[in-house]
Design a protein around this motif. Sequence first.
Motif, PDB file in Angstrom:
ATOM      1  N   SER A 181     -12.067 -45.394 -48.633  1.00 34.49           N
ATOM      2  CA  SER A 181     -12.039 -46.649 -47.877  1.00 34.49           C
ATOM      3  C   SER A 181     -11.463 -47.799 -48.703  1.00 34.49           C
ATOM      4  CB  SER A 181     -13.450 -47.009 -47.407  1.00 34.49           C
ATOM      5  OG  SER A 181     -14.329 -47.140 -48.509  1.00 34.49           O
ATOM      6  N   ASP A 182     -11.501 -47.666 -50.035  1.00 36.60           N
ATOM      7  CA  ASP A 182     -10.942 -48.702 -50.906  1.00 36.60           C
ATOM      8  C   ASP A 182     -10.331 -48.022 -52.125  1.00 36.60           C
ATOM      9  OD1 ASP A 182     -10.279 -50.830 -52.480  1.00 36.60           O
ATOM     10  OD2 ASP A 182     -12.250 -51.796 -52.430  1.00 36.60           O
ATOM     11  N   VAL A 183      -9.025 -47.859 -52.143  1.00 35.28           N
ATOM     12  CA  VAL A 183      -8.372 -47.150 -53.238  1.00 35.28           C
ATOM     13  C   VAL A 183      -8.380 -47.953 -54.529  1.00 35.28           C
ATOM     14  CG1 VAL A 183      -6.886 -45.753 -51.754  1.00 35.28           C
ATOM     15  CG2 VAL A 183      -6.107 -48.022 -52.512  1.00 35.28           C
ATOM     16  N   GLU A 184      -8.732 -49.226 -54.458  1.00 38.27           N
ATOM     17  CA  GLU A 184      -8.786 -50.059 -55.661  1.00 38.27           C
ATOM     18  C   GLU A 184     -10.141 -49.994 -56.354  1.00 38.27           C
ATOM     19  OE1 GLU A 184      -6.110 -51.434 -56.760  1.00 38.27           O
ATOM     20  OE2 GLU A 184      -4.948 -50.827 -54.994  1.00 38.27           O
ATOM     21  N   ASP A 185     -11.132 -49.456 -55.682  1.00 37.49           N
ATOM     22  CA  ASP A 185     -12.489 -49.388 -56.225  1.00 37.49           C
ATOM     23  C   ASP A 185     -12.697 -48.012 -56.849  1.00 37.49           C
ATOM     24  OD1 ASP A 185     -15.284 -49.052 -56.587  1.00 37.49           O
ATOM     25  OD2 ASP A 185     -15.701 -50.574 -55.069  1.00 37.49           O
ATOM     26  N   GLU A 186     -12.800 -47.946 -58.166  1.00 40.58           N
ATOM     27  CA  GLU A 186     -12.912 -46.663 -58.865  1.00 40.58           C
ATOM     28  C   GLU A 186     -14.158 -45.884 -58.433  1.00 40.58           C
ATOM     29  OE1 GLU A 186     -12.667 -47.041 -63.053  1.00 40.58           O
ATOM     30  OE2 GLU A 186     -10.646 -47.928 -63.035  1.00 40.58           O
ATOM     31  N   ARG A 187     -15.245 -46.608 -58.171  1.00 41.09           N
ATOM     32  CA  ARG A 187     -16.476 -45.925 -57.750  1.00 41.09           C
ATOM     33  C   ARG A 187     -16.290 -45.272 -56.393  1.00 41.09           C
ATOM     34  NH1 ARG A 187     -20.397 -46.734 -54.382  1.00 41.09           N
ATOM     35  NH2 ARG A 187     -19.580 -48.777 -53.788  1.00 41.09           N
ATOM     36  N   VAL A 188     -15.645 -45.986 -55.475  1.00 37.62           N
ATOM     37  CA  VAL A 188     -15.400 -45.439 -54.144  1.00 37.62           C
ATOM     38  C   VAL A 188     -14.494 -44.220 -54.235  1.00 37.62           C
ATOM     39  CG1 VAL A 188     -14.324 -45.888 -51.895  1.00 37.62           C
ATOM     40  CG2 VAL A 188     -15.783 -47.624 -52.945  1.00 37.62           C
ATOM     41  N   VAL A 189     -13.447 -44.324 -55.042  1.00 38.84           N
ATOM     42  CA  VAL A 189     -12.518 -43.205 -55.198  1.00 38.84           C
ATOM     43  C   VAL A 189     -13.223 -41.999 -55.803  1.00 38.84           C
ATOM     44  CG1 VAL A 189     -10.442 -42.399 -56.405  1.00 38.84           C
ATOM     45  CG2 VAL A 189     -10.483 -44.682 -55.364  1.00 38.84           C
ATOM     46  N   SER A 190     -14.056 -42.251 -56.819  1.00 32.83           N
ATOM     47  CA  SER A 190     -14.786 -41.148 -57.453  1.00 32.83           C
ATOM     48  C   SER A 190     -15.724 -40.473 -56.461  1.00 32.83           C
ATOM     49  CB  SER A 190     -15.572 -41.678 -58.657  1.00 32.83           C
ATOM     50  OG  SER A 190     -16.331 -40.649 -59.251  1.00 32.83           O
ATOM     51  N   ASP A 191     -16.439 -41.268 -55.674  1.00 32.61           N
ATOM     52  CA  ASP A 191     -17.343 -40.703 -54.665  1.00 32.61           C
ATOM     53  C   ASP A 191     -16.571 -39.899 -53.627  1.00 32.61           C
ATOM     54  OD1 ASP A 191     -19.500 -41.817 -55.918  1.00 32.61           O
ATOM     55  OD2 ASP A 191     -19.694 -43.531 -54.550  1.00 32.61           O
ATOM     56  N   PHE A 192     -15.406 -40.407 -53.261  1.00 32.29           N
ATOM     57  CA  PHE A 192     -14.581 -39.688 -52.291  1.00 32.29           C
ATOM     58  C   PHE A 192     -14.182 -38.317 -52.837  1.00 32.29           C
ATOM     59  CE2 PHE A 192     -10.344 -38.409 -50.921  1.00 32.29           C
ATOM     60  CZ  PHE A 192     -10.486 -38.385 -49.548  1.00 32.29           C
ATOM     61  N   GLU A 193     -13.759 -38.273 -54.088  1.00 32.81           N
ATOM     62  CA  GLU A 193     -13.338 -37.010 -54.692  1.00 32.81           C
ATOM     63  C   GLU A 193     -14.480 -36.001 -54.722  1.00 32.81           C
ATOM     64  OE1 GLU A 193      -9.877 -38.714 -57.708  1.00 32.81           O
ATOM     65  OE2 GLU A 193     -11.930 -38.436 -58.428  1.00 32.81           O
ATOM     66  N   MET A 194     -15.697 -36.501 -54.968  1.00 33.35           N
ATOM     67  CA  MET A 194     -16.853 -35.606 -54.982  1.00 33.35           C
ATOM     68  C   MET A 194     -17.200 -35.118 -53.576  1.00 33.35           C
ATOM     69  SD  MET A 194     -17.695 -35.224 -58.090  1.00 33.35           S
ATOM     70  CE  MET A 194     -17.603 -35.996 -59.707  1.00 33.35           C
ATOM     71  N   SER A 195     -16.846 -35.898 -52.566  1.00 34.43           N
ATOM     72  CA  SER A 195     -17.197 -35.551 -51.185  1.00 34.43           C
ATOM     73  C   SER A 195     -16.221 -34.571 -50.551  1.00 34.43           C
ATOM     74  CB  SER A 195     -17.242 -36.821 -50.321  1.00 34.43           C
ATOM     75  OG  SER A 195     -18.186 -37.747 -50.800  1.00 34.43           O
ATOM     76  N   VAL A 196     -15.020 -34.492 -51.109  1.00 38.37           N
ATOM     77  CA  VAL A 196     -13.972 -33.683 -50.485  1.00 38.37           C
ATOM     78  C   VAL A 196     -14.405 -32.235 -50.307  1.00 38.37           C
ATOM     79  CG1 VAL A 196     -11.700 -32.659 -50.901  1.00 38.37           C
ATOM     80  CG2 VAL A 196     -12.003 -35.113 -51.085  1.00 38.37           C
ATOM     81  N   LEU A 197     -15.014 -31.650 -51.351  1.00 35.24           N
ATOM     82  CA  LEU A 197     -15.394 -30.237 -51.263  1.00 35.24           C
ATOM     83  C   LEU A 197     -16.422 -30.000 -50.170  1.00 35.24           C
ATOM     84  CD1 LEU A 197     -15.192 -27.361 -52.307  1.00 35.24           C
ATOM     85  CD2 LEU A 197     -17.014 -27.917 -53.916  1.00 35.24           C
TER      86      LEU A 197
END
Length: 483
Positions: A181-197
Motif C-alpha cells: 500500500s506504500d512502497v516508500e514505507d520499508e515496514r509496509v514493504v517488508s510486511d507485504f513480502e512476508m505476506s506473499v507466501l
Amino acid sequence: MTTETTKLVIRFALVAEQPNPRDEDRLTSGTEENSIAGIKRYTGFARGKDLYPLFDHVSLEANPRAAKVGAVVKDILESLSRTPDLFPFKSKGVLLGTADYEALQRNRFELRFNDPASEGVLDGGHNMLAIGMHMLSAVADVSKIQLWDDMKELWDDNRVALEKVKDRFDFLVPVELLVPSDVEDERVVSDFEMSVLEICAARNNNAQLTQETKSNKMGFYDEIRGRLDKSIADRVEWKSNEWDSNEARPIKVRDLLALAWIPLNFANEKKLLPIDISVSPQNIYRNKGECSKQFDKLMADPSVSQKVDGPIHELHNEVVSSAFDILADLPKLYDRIYADFPEAYNSNGYRFGGNNIVKIYDPARRAAAKDKSGFVLTRPTTQFTNEAVDYRYPDGLIMPLVYGLKGLMTVKDGSVVWATEPFDFLDKYLSDIAGAYRLVLDMARFDPQKLAKNQASHEFAVGEFEKALLKHKAARADEGVFA
C-alpha cells in the motif's frame, strides 16, 4: 543473495484500484486502520496481446504449483478457442504480486520482480500455460508441450512470428495485481513480502496445494537439495506437478523427509535438537505426511532457521545441518540395502525368493518354469538411484533395516556423524544382520505391513546394527586401528 531484476510494463484494458484513495481515507480514520494489511490490489482485465511481456520475462517460480498440461489446461484451451468472449467470466485469470512497482498513465504498470522466487505469477500458472499455448498455436505446433518450460522455450523460439500475429489476441484475461500500500514505507514493504507466501498458498488451496510445495517455496528443502547427488536431486518432485509424466517415476519429496527423521530422531534422543521433536519409527513408512508436518515444525523454529529475502528461510542450526549431511547418504544406502538384502539373506542358508510376495527377474529360469508367477518380465530398479536389481519385493520388508542405520550414528563435536563408513560396513556386515533379521521376518510371516508398522522391528534392527558396529570396532582394535 543477489538476483537479476525482471522489469516489464503491463497494460490493463480495464482496472480498478482497491482500496482507492477515498477508501483509504475511510479505512485509516478509525478502528479499521489495519484491515487491509498494508496491501493494495488492482483488479481488472488485460487483453491477451498485452500479456506478451509476462511471457517474455516471467517464470513461474513464485507459483507454488508447477503448471503442466492436463485436463485443466485442455479445458482452458477449449474455452479460449470456442468462447473467448466468455473466458474472462469463466476463469480466475492470473494473480501477480511484487513489492516494487510504479503506476503509469493509461492503465499501465511498471513491475519490477527483484526476487522471482517470491514475486511474479503467484497463482494462475495453468491459465498462463494455456494462454501461451493458445497464442503459440497460431505460429507453431504445440502438441508436444507438457510443462511450462516446454512452452517458454517454444515461445522464445517463435517470438518474431508471435509479434506478427499479436493483434489477433483481443480476448480478455482477468488479472489481479497485489502490491504494498506504500512502497516508500520499508515496514509496509517488508510486511507485504512476508505476506506473499501466505496469500499464494491460500489462493492455491482449492487446487490441493501440497504441504511440501509450500515448504519448498519457503526454502526448507534448499539445504537438502544442495547435499544430494545431482542425479537424485534432479528426480525429486520438489513442487506439485513439476514432473513430466513421460519421464521415469519421480522421487516424492516426502520420501526424503521421512528418511531425514532417522538422523533427526537420533539427534533428538541425544538432546541435541533445540526443541523436543521426533517421529515414531513406523511413521517413516506408514505416515509420511506426519513426517513432513514435523519437519516443517522443526524448520520453522527460529532456533533452526530464519527468514531472509521475504518468505525464504535460511538454515543456521549446526545439528540439523549435520543431520542433512547424513541424509545425503540415506537414499543410496536405502537402495544398497534393497539391492543386496536378498543375497545377504540367502547367504545364511535361507531362500528369500521362496516367499510368494518376492518376484525374481531371471528370463532364462522364467522361460523354463511351469509356474511363472514368481517371476517378472521387466527388470526392477531401486527407488532412488534407478539401479537394476534381480528381485522385486515390497519395501516394507526392509524399512526396519533402513531405520537400523541409526545404529551407525554417533555424536562428534556436537554434530551427528557416521561412526564408520556406512557403505563399506554394509558390504561387510549386512549378511550377519540379515541372518538375525530372519527372526522378525518369521514373526511377521513376511508381511511387509506388519514389519514396517511395528516399532519393535525397527528397534530390533537398530540393535543389530549396533551389535555389528561393536564387532567392527573390536576387529579394528585388534588390527591396531582405533579411529
